[in-house]
Design a protein around this motif. Structure first.
Motif, PDB file in Angstrom:
ATOM      1  N   ILE A 127       0.856  -1.189   0.000  1.00 64.70           N
ATOM      2  CA  ILE A 127       0.000   0.000   0.000  1.00 64.70           C
ATOM      3  C   ILE A 127       0.891   1.237   0.000  1.00 64.70           C
ATOM      4  N   GLY A 128       0.670   2.108  -0.956  1.00 63.35           N
ATOM      5  CA  GLY A 128       1.452   3.336  -1.075  1.00 63.35           C
ATOM      6  C   GLY A 128       0.655   4.548  -0.640  1.00 63.35           C
ATOM      7  N   PHE A 129       1.269   5.705  -0.826  1.00 61.61           N
ATOM      8  CA  PHE A 129       0.589   6.959  -0.521  1.00 61.61           C
ATOM      9  C   PHE A 129      -0.466   7.251  -1.577  1.00 61.61           C
ATOM     10  N   ASN A 130      -1.520   7.961  -1.167  1.00 60.81           N
ATOM     11  CA  ASN A 130      -2.541   8.362  -2.134  1.00 60.81           C
ATOM     12  C   ASN A 130      -2.012   9.512  -2.996  1.00 60.81           C
ATOM     13  N   ARG A 131      -2.790   9.916  -3.983  1.00 55.96           N
ATOM     14  CA  ARG A 131      -2.337  10.922  -4.949  1.00 55.96           C
ATOM     15  C   ARG A 131      -2.054  12.273  -4.291  1.00 55.96           C
ATOM     16  N   ALA A 132      -2.827  12.659  -3.298  1.00 55.39           N
ATOM     17  CA  ALA A 132      -2.596  13.940  -2.628  1.00 55.39           C
ATOM     18  C   ALA A 132      -1.245  13.937  -1.923  1.00 55.39           C
ATOM     19  N   LYS A 133      -0.926  12.849  -1.234  1.00 55.58           N
ATOM     20  CA  LYS A 133       0.351  12.757  -0.531  1.00 55.58           C
ATOM     21  C   LYS A 133       1.507  12.704  -1.523  1.00 55.58           C
ATOM     22  N   GLN A 134       1.334  11.996  -2.645  1.00 54.90           N
ATOM     23  CA  GLN A 134       2.375  11.954  -3.670  1.00 54.90           C
ATOM     24  C   GLN A 134       2.648  13.354  -4.204  1.00 54.90           C
ATOM     25  N   PHE A 135       1.592  14.124  -4.418  1.00 54.41           N
ATOM     26  CA  PHE A 135       1.761  15.490  -4.908  1.00 54.41           C
ATOM     27  C   PHE A 135       2.493  16.348  -3.877  1.00 54.41           C
ATOM     28  N   VAL A 144       3.179   0.570   3.437  1.00 53.81           N
ATOM     29  CA  VAL A 144       2.725  -0.506   4.325  1.00 53.81           C
ATOM     30  C   VAL A 144       2.667  -1.777   3.484  1.00 53.81           C
ATOM     31  N   ILE A 145       3.189  -2.863   4.040  1.00 55.87           N
ATOM     32  CA  ILE A 145       3.099  -4.164   3.375  1.00 55.87           C
ATOM     33  C   ILE A 145       2.472  -5.141   4.367  1.00 55.87           C
ATOM     34  N   VAL A 146       1.408  -5.799   3.921  1.00 59.87           N
ATOM     35  CA  VAL A 146       0.755  -6.847   4.698  1.00 59.87           C
ATOM     36  C   VAL A 146       0.978  -8.137   3.925  1.00 59.87           C
ATOM     37  N   ASN A 147       1.544  -9.146   4.601  1.00 64.15           N
ATOM     38  CA  ASN A 147       1.748 -10.422   3.925  1.00 64.15           C
ATOM     39  C   ASN A 147       1.465 -11.562   4.888  1.00 64.15           C
ATOM     40  N   PHE A 190       3.474 -13.313   6.518  1.00 65.32           N
ATOM     41  CA  PHE A 190       4.369 -13.239   7.673  1.00 65.32           C
ATOM     42  C   PHE A 190       3.830 -12.284   8.730  1.00 65.32           C
ATOM     43  N   GLY A 191       3.354 -11.122   8.279  1.00 64.76           N
ATOM     44  CA  GLY A 191       2.889 -10.101   9.218  1.00 64.76           C
ATOM     45  C   GLY A 191       2.733  -8.745   8.563  1.00 64.76           C
ATOM     46  N   LEU A 192       3.273  -7.731   9.227  1.00 67.54           N
ATOM     47  CA  LEU A 192       3.033  -6.337   8.839  1.00 67.54           C
ATOM     48  C   LEU A 192       4.343  -5.568   8.848  1.00 67.54           C
ATOM     49  N   TRP A 193       4.543  -4.717   7.845  1.00 65.94           N
ATOM     50  CA  TRP A 193       5.709  -3.847   7.771  1.00 65.94           C
ATOM     51  C   TRP A 193       5.229  -2.453   7.388  1.00 65.94           C
ATOM     52  N   ALA A 194       5.875  -1.420   7.919  1.00 66.10           N
ATOM     53  CA  ALA A 194       5.553  -0.045   7.559  1.00 66.10           C
ATOM     54  C   ALA A 194       6.829   0.780   7.472  1.00 66.10           C
ATOM     55  N   ALA A 195       6.826   1.743   6.577  1.00 64.84           N
ATOM     56  CA  ALA A 195       7.974   2.629   6.374  1.00 64.84           C
ATOM     57  C   ALA A 195       7.895   3.804   7.337  1.00 64.84           C
ATOM     58  N   VAL A 196       8.043   3.520   8.610  1.00 67.93           N
ATOM     59  CA  VAL A 196       8.053   4.571   9.632  1.00 67.93           C
ATOM     60  C   VAL A 196       9.224   4.317  10.585  1.00 67.93           C
ATOM     61  N   ASP A 197       9.729   5.387  11.158  1.00 67.28           N
ATOM     62  CA  ASP A 197      10.815   5.256  12.134  1.00 67.28           C
ATOM     63  C   ASP A 197      10.371   4.380  13.292  1.00 67.28           C
ATOM     64  N   GLY A 198      11.235   3.483  13.699  1.00 65.01           N
ATOM     65  CA  GLY A 198      10.951   2.633  14.852  1.00 65.01           C
ATOM     66  C   GLY A 198      10.278   1.325  14.510  1.00 65.01           C
ATOM     67  N   PHE A 199       9.758   1.186  13.276  1.00 66.84           N
ATOM     68  CA  PHE A 199       9.132  -0.076  12.902  1.00 66.84           C
ATOM     69  C   PHE A 199      10.239  -1.083  12.633  1.00 66.84           C
ATOM     70  N   PRO A 200      10.155  -2.289  13.173  1.00 67.14           N
ATOM     71  CA  PRO A 200      11.217  -3.274  12.957  1.00 67.14           C
ATOM     72  C   PRO A 200      11.508  -3.472  11.470  1.00 67.14           C
ATOM     73  N   LEU A 206      -2.780   7.045   2.945  1.00 68.90           N
ATOM     74  CA  LEU A 206      -2.516   5.883   2.100  1.00 68.90           C
ATOM     75  C   LEU A 206      -3.629   5.707   1.081  1.00 68.90           C
ATOM     76  N   THR A 207      -3.415   4.797   0.132  1.00 68.11           N
ATOM     77  CA  THR A 207      -4.421   4.547  -0.899  1.00 68.11           C
ATOM     78  C   THR A 207      -5.615   3.758  -0.384  1.00 68.11           C
ATOM     79  N   VAL A 208      -5.522   3.237   0.833  1.00 65.98           N
ATOM     80  CA  VAL A 208      -6.639   2.513   1.448  1.00 65.98           C
ATOM     81  C   VAL A 208      -7.144   3.342   2.626  1.00 65.98           C
ATOM     82  N   ASP A 209      -8.459   3.495   2.735  1.00 66.93           N
ATOM     83  CA  ASP A 209      -9.064   4.231   3.835  1.00 66.93           C
ATOM     84  C   ASP A 209      -8.582   3.647   5.166  1.00 66.93           C
ATOM     85  N   PRO A 210      -8.196   4.492   6.132  1.00 66.47           N
ATOM     86  CA  PRO A 210      -7.658   3.982   7.396  1.00 66.47           C
ATOM     87  C   PRO A 210      -8.600   3.031   8.132  1.00 66.47           C
TER      88      PRO A 210
END
Length: 131
Positions: free
Chosen positions: A21-29, A49-52, A54-64, A109-113
């Motif tokens: 899941i990537g950023f929506n168009r407004a955030k990309q702009f 954000v990647i959901v698979n 195995f589990g969950l990953w996010a591109a944020v500081d502090g996320f494993p 993100l491109t998916v509603d929270p």
């Protein structure tokens, strides 16, 4: 922009083994207006954000770095701040298994929270970790 439903997210996970899941168009702009408008080459948007399986990953500081396995996710909930909704994920860390740590997923993100949070909770419950 097409709104993804929980069924669409489930189908994509079953078909591909992961949902990126990537950023929506407004955030990309906001991040790169010249690239968004085609005035300058921009790199393809990276997943936030990647959901698979195995589990969950996010591109944020502090996320494993390798993500968080489903077994270590304790809670997923929505936090409202003014008019915005954020997804907070509480996890158990390997170093301190008796303590919880809460991380916030990226915003816009491109998916509603609310859809994303409900889907993550459903996936978590299917993997034997009811919240």
């Amino acid at each position: 922009m097409e709104t993804k439903t929980i069924d669409a997210l489930r189908t994509e996970l079953a078909r591909d083994g992961e949902v990126a899941i990537g950023f929506n168009r407004a955030k990309q702009f906001l991040r790169n207006p010249a690239g968004f408008l085609g005035l300058r080459r921009s790199s393809p948007p990276a997943p936030q954000v990647i959901v698979n399986n195995f589990g969950l990953w996010a591109a944020v500081d502090g996320f494993p770095e390798g993500g968080v396995p489903w077994a270590r996710i304790l809670e997923v909930h929505i936090t409202k701040v003014n008019v915005s909704s954020y997804i907070d994920v509480s996890i158990r860390t390997p170093a301190t298994p008796d303590r919880r740590r809460t991380l916030r997923l990226p915003h816009m993100l491109t998916v509603d929270p609310e859809v994303l949070a409900k889907w993550i909770v459903m996936e978590l419950m299917e993997r034997g970790n009811p919240i």
